[in-house]
Design a protein around this motif. Sequence first.
Motif, PDB file in Angstrom:
ATOM      1  N   ASP A 371      30.414  30.368  39.394  1.00  0.00           N
ATOM      2  CA  ASP A 371      30.715  31.641  40.047  1.00  0.00           C
ATOM      3  C   ASP A 371      31.744  31.468  41.169  1.00  0.00           C
ATOM      4  N   ILE A 372      31.590  30.402  41.940  1.00  0.00           N
ATOM      5  CA  ILE A 372      32.548  30.155  43.026  1.00  0.00           C
ATOM      6  C   ILE A 372      33.928  29.849  42.455  1.00  0.00           C
ATOM      7  N   ARG A 373      33.962  29.063  41.382  1.00  0.00           N
ATOM      8  CA  ARG A 373      35.246  28.754  40.747  1.00  0.00           C
ATOM      9  C   ARG A 373      35.924  30.032  40.246  1.00  0.00           C
ATOM     10  N   LEU A 374      35.167  30.902  39.604  1.00  0.00           N
ATOM     11  CA  LEU A 374      35.722  32.157  39.111  1.00  0.00           C
ATOM     12  C   LEU A 374      36.198  33.049  40.258  1.00  0.00           C
ATOM     13  N   SER A 375      35.466  33.033  41.365  1.00  0.00           N
ATOM     14  CA  SER A 375      35.886  33.844  42.512  1.00  0.00           C
ATOM     15  C   SER A 375      37.226  33.378  43.045  1.00  0.00           C
ATOM     16  N   PHE A 376      37.417  32.070  43.144  1.00  0.00           N
ATOM     17  CA  PHE A 376      38.700  31.558  43.632  1.00  0.00           C
ATOM     18  C   PHE A 376      39.829  31.889  42.651  1.00  0.00           C
ATOM     19  N   LEU A 377      39.536  31.786  41.366  1.00  0.00           N
ATOM     20  CA  LEU A 377      40.556  32.126  40.381  1.00  0.00           C
ATOM     21  C   LEU A 377      40.907  33.610  40.444  1.00  0.00           C
ATOM     22  N   ASN A 378      39.908  34.458  40.585  1.00  0.00           N
ATOM     23  CA  ASN A 378      40.163  35.896  40.671  1.00  0.00           C
ATOM     24  C   ASN A 378      40.907  36.254  41.949  1.00  0.00           C
ATOM     25  N   LEU A 379      40.559  35.590  43.061  1.00  0.00           N
ATOM     26  CA  LEU A 379      41.255  35.855  44.311  1.00  0.00           C
ATOM     27  C   LEU A 379      42.733  35.480  44.210  1.00  0.00           C
ATOM     28  N   GLU A 380      43.005  34.336  43.588  1.00  0.00           N
ATOM     29  CA  GLU A 380      44.391  33.923  43.422  1.00  0.00           C
ATOM     30  C   GLU A 380      45.140  34.880  42.512  1.00  0.00           C
ATOM     31  N   ARG A 381      44.471  35.318  41.432  1.00  0.00           N
ATOM     32  CA  ARG A 381      45.119  36.266  40.522  1.00  0.00           C
ATOM     33  C   ARG A 381      45.412  37.583  41.234  1.00  0.00           C
ATOM     34  N   LEU A 382      44.441  38.091  41.985  1.00  0.00           N
ATOM     35  CA  LEU A 382      44.629  39.364  42.672  1.00  0.00           C
ATOM     36  C   LEU A 382      45.688  39.255  43.766  1.00  0.00           C
ATOM     37  N   ARG A 383      45.718  38.116  44.475  1.00  0.00           N
ATOM     38  CA  ARG A 383      46.725  37.955  45.520  1.00  0.00           C
ATOM     39  C   ARG A 383      48.127  37.983  44.930  1.00  0.00           C
ATOM     40  N   ARG A 384      48.314  37.271  43.838  1.00  0.00           N
ATOM     41  CA  ARG A 384      49.623  37.273  43.183  1.00  0.00           C
ATOM     42  C   ARG A 384      49.931  38.647  42.578  1.00  0.00           C
ATOM     43  N   SER A 385      48.902  39.299  42.055  1.00  0.00           N
ATOM     44  CA  SER A 385      49.103  40.632  41.482  1.00  0.00           C
ATOM     45  C   SER A 385      49.484  41.645  42.556  1.00  0.00           C
ATOM     46  N   ILE A 386      48.890  41.511  43.746  1.00  0.00           N
ATOM     47  CA  ILE A 386      49.239  42.418  44.845  1.00  0.00           C
ATOM     48  C   ILE A 386      50.702  42.237  45.237  1.00  0.00           C
ATOM     49  N   THR A 387      51.122  40.968  45.337  1.00  0.00           N
ATOM     50  CA  THR A 387      52.531  40.707  45.674  1.00  0.00           C
ATOM     51  C   THR A 387      53.464  41.304  44.620  1.00  0.00           C
ATOM     52  N   ALA A 388      53.108  41.100  43.352  1.00  0.00           N
ATOM     53  CA  ALA A 388      53.944  41.637  42.274  1.00  0.00           C
ATOM     54  C   ALA A 388      53.925  43.157  42.266  1.00  0.00           C
ATOM     55  N   ASN A 389      52.763  43.765  42.529  1.00  0.00           N
ATOM     56  CA  ASN A 389      52.682  45.221  42.514  1.00  0.00           C
ATOM     57  C   ASN A 389      53.406  45.848  43.696  1.00  0.00           C
ATOM     58  N   GLU A 390      53.415  45.164  44.833  1.00  0.00           N
ATOM     59  CA  GLU A 390      54.193  45.678  45.963  1.00  0.00           C
ATOM     60  C   GLU A 390      55.676  45.741  45.599  1.00  0.00           C
ATOM     61  N   ALA A 391      56.171  44.682  44.926  1.00  0.00           N
ATOM     62  CA  ALA A 391      57.568  44.708  44.466  1.00  0.00           C
ATOM     63  C   ALA A 391      57.771  45.769  43.393  1.00  0.00           C
ATOM     64  N   ALA A 392      56.753  45.951  42.529  1.00  0.00           N
ATOM     65  CA  ALA A 392      56.862  46.950  41.472  1.00  0.00           C
ATOM     66  C   ALA A 392      56.916  48.364  42.048  1.00  0.00           C
ATOM     67  N   VAL A 393      56.143  48.606  43.111  1.00  0.00           N
ATOM     68  CA  VAL A 393      56.157  49.927  43.736  1.00  0.00           C
ATOM     69  C   VAL A 393      57.521  50.219  44.343  1.00  0.00           C
ATOM     70  N   LYS A 394      58.089  49.228  45.035  1.00  0.00           N
ATOM     71  CA  LYS A 394      59.427  49.429  45.612  1.00  0.00           C
ATOM     72  C   LYS A 394      60.460  49.702  44.520  1.00  0.00           C
ATOM     73  N   ALA A 395      60.388  48.929  43.441  1.00  0.00           N
ATOM     74  CA  ALA A 395      61.336  49.138  42.340  1.00  0.00           C
ATOM     75  C   ALA A 395      61.123  50.500  41.689  1.00  0.00           C
ATOM     76  N   ALA A 396      59.850  50.898  41.518  1.00  0.00           N
ATOM     77  CA  ALA A 396      59.566  52.194  40.897  1.00  0.00           C
ATOM     78  C   ALA A 396      60.018  53.341  41.786  1.00  0.00           C
ATOM     79  N   GLU A 397      59.865  53.199  43.106  1.00  0.00           N
ATOM     80  CA  GLU A 397      60.342  54.238  44.013  1.00  0.00           C
ATOM     81  C   GLU A 397      61.868  54.389  43.927  1.00  0.00           C
ATOM     82  N   GLU A 398      62.572  53.263  43.896  1.00  0.00           N
ATOM     83  CA  GLU A 398      64.020  53.324  43.786  1.00  0.00           C
ATOM     84  C   GLU A 398      64.456  53.885  42.436  1.00  0.00           C
TER      85      GLU A 398
END
Length: 458
Positions: A371-398
């Motif tokens: 469970d702890i291993r999965l939590s760390f993997l999910n946290l890393e995935r979500l952190r990278r996804s947040i960074t990518a989605n922030e860039a996606a929002v800026k691109a979509a707004e433009e």
Amino acid sequence: MSYVLKTAMLFAIATVLSVPVAAEEAAAKDMHLSLSECIEIALANNTEIAQSRFSREIAVARIDQNRNSFLPQLSSNYGLSRSVTGPREGAIFDQTTQTIITTLGEDRVGGSQSVGSSLSISIFNAATFANLAASKKTARAAEMDLSGSRQQTTFQVKQRYFTLLQRIEQFDLAKEQVSVSEESLRREKTMYEIGSRTIADVLSAESQLASVRVALIARENDVAIARAQLGFSLGLSPDVNVTPTEKTFSVSPPPITYRESLDRALKGNPQILAQRHRMLASRDQLKATKYNVRFPTVSGSAGYSWRLNQGDSFGGVEDLFVKNYSYNAGISVRIPIFNGLNTVNTVKVQKLEYLRSREQLDQAKRQQAMDIRLSFLNLERLRRSITANEAAVKAAEENFRLQDQRYNLGGGTFLERQQAQLQLFEARNQLVQDRFQYQIELAQLEQHVGGPLAQTSD
């Protein structure tokens, strides 16, 4: 005409008077709470915590029961009996008349009174010590279960608090999307009236508006469901609406490594600690079973009794120690020799129970590591996804801004503008979802670790 006017005036007055009452009722059922306040209320009201607390008290009471096995047992008794025997029929030979005469005797009355007391004490019983040790470990397991219930409640409150915030922000985005679609429809109708747009563009705008309004209804229902679930976790009435006062949370990496998390979980996770104490209690119960079927037990007893028969007189308390009394004292030793092969089976069953508890402990440790291993993997995935989605929002707004300009200048189609608008709101929805899912995953990791992730200094 005057009747209609009076009716209208009465209706208006009733409406005005009812507004403050309705507002007051709504205000009485609305609670603005922070995350820490929600956790505090839930810890005080949650029924699962109350049940775990009762289980702990029961386990503590059983310790006293096993401890009381070492104390002597004292009892006293008093008895009163009366008996009546009916007359017996007999026959005698009368010498005078030379005949046999049948006679009937008299009733015979009897009875007695008795007073006594007895004392018994266990002198040696190895199983009693093992049972006492097992009950103490069971109580520790119940204490860990109570701690686990508190942590589970804390996680559930955080999860539903963040879910409610996510649903609220997504509902606001849906309202904004409806507003943008309504403005687009108004503009398309105006342009159609002056001959700059086709009827297909107007119908497409109407279709898009209807679609986003349906989505808005679904988002509104999601908010109501999330609000009700949070209120339920807090132990509040279903008609109480909880409004979060905290709305922004930082997305920062966990201040702890996977190895540190696993070490803290193995040492402080309530589920693992509870399972360990249950395993130790099962081991003590195995010892108690072996002692009970293989070791002798020694007990002592003493007693006093006094009896007064029918017809005897009672001269006072001193008679209890002068006549009709008896004393007894003794020591008994019980040695188990053969009980129909139940000894082997009893020990075997208890040993299997102990081995099963060891496997359950090992499984709990492996599950926590996973469970702890999965939590760390999910946290890393979500952190990278947040960074990518922030860039996606800026691109979509433009992109939406450019498509809107092209469409207004006649260089683009309405469909391209619609697609750019949908992509923008989808990217913003995904960003909102990932941000709050990240907070939920952090709360999940805290539950696995057994407490806050940041170490507090003394």
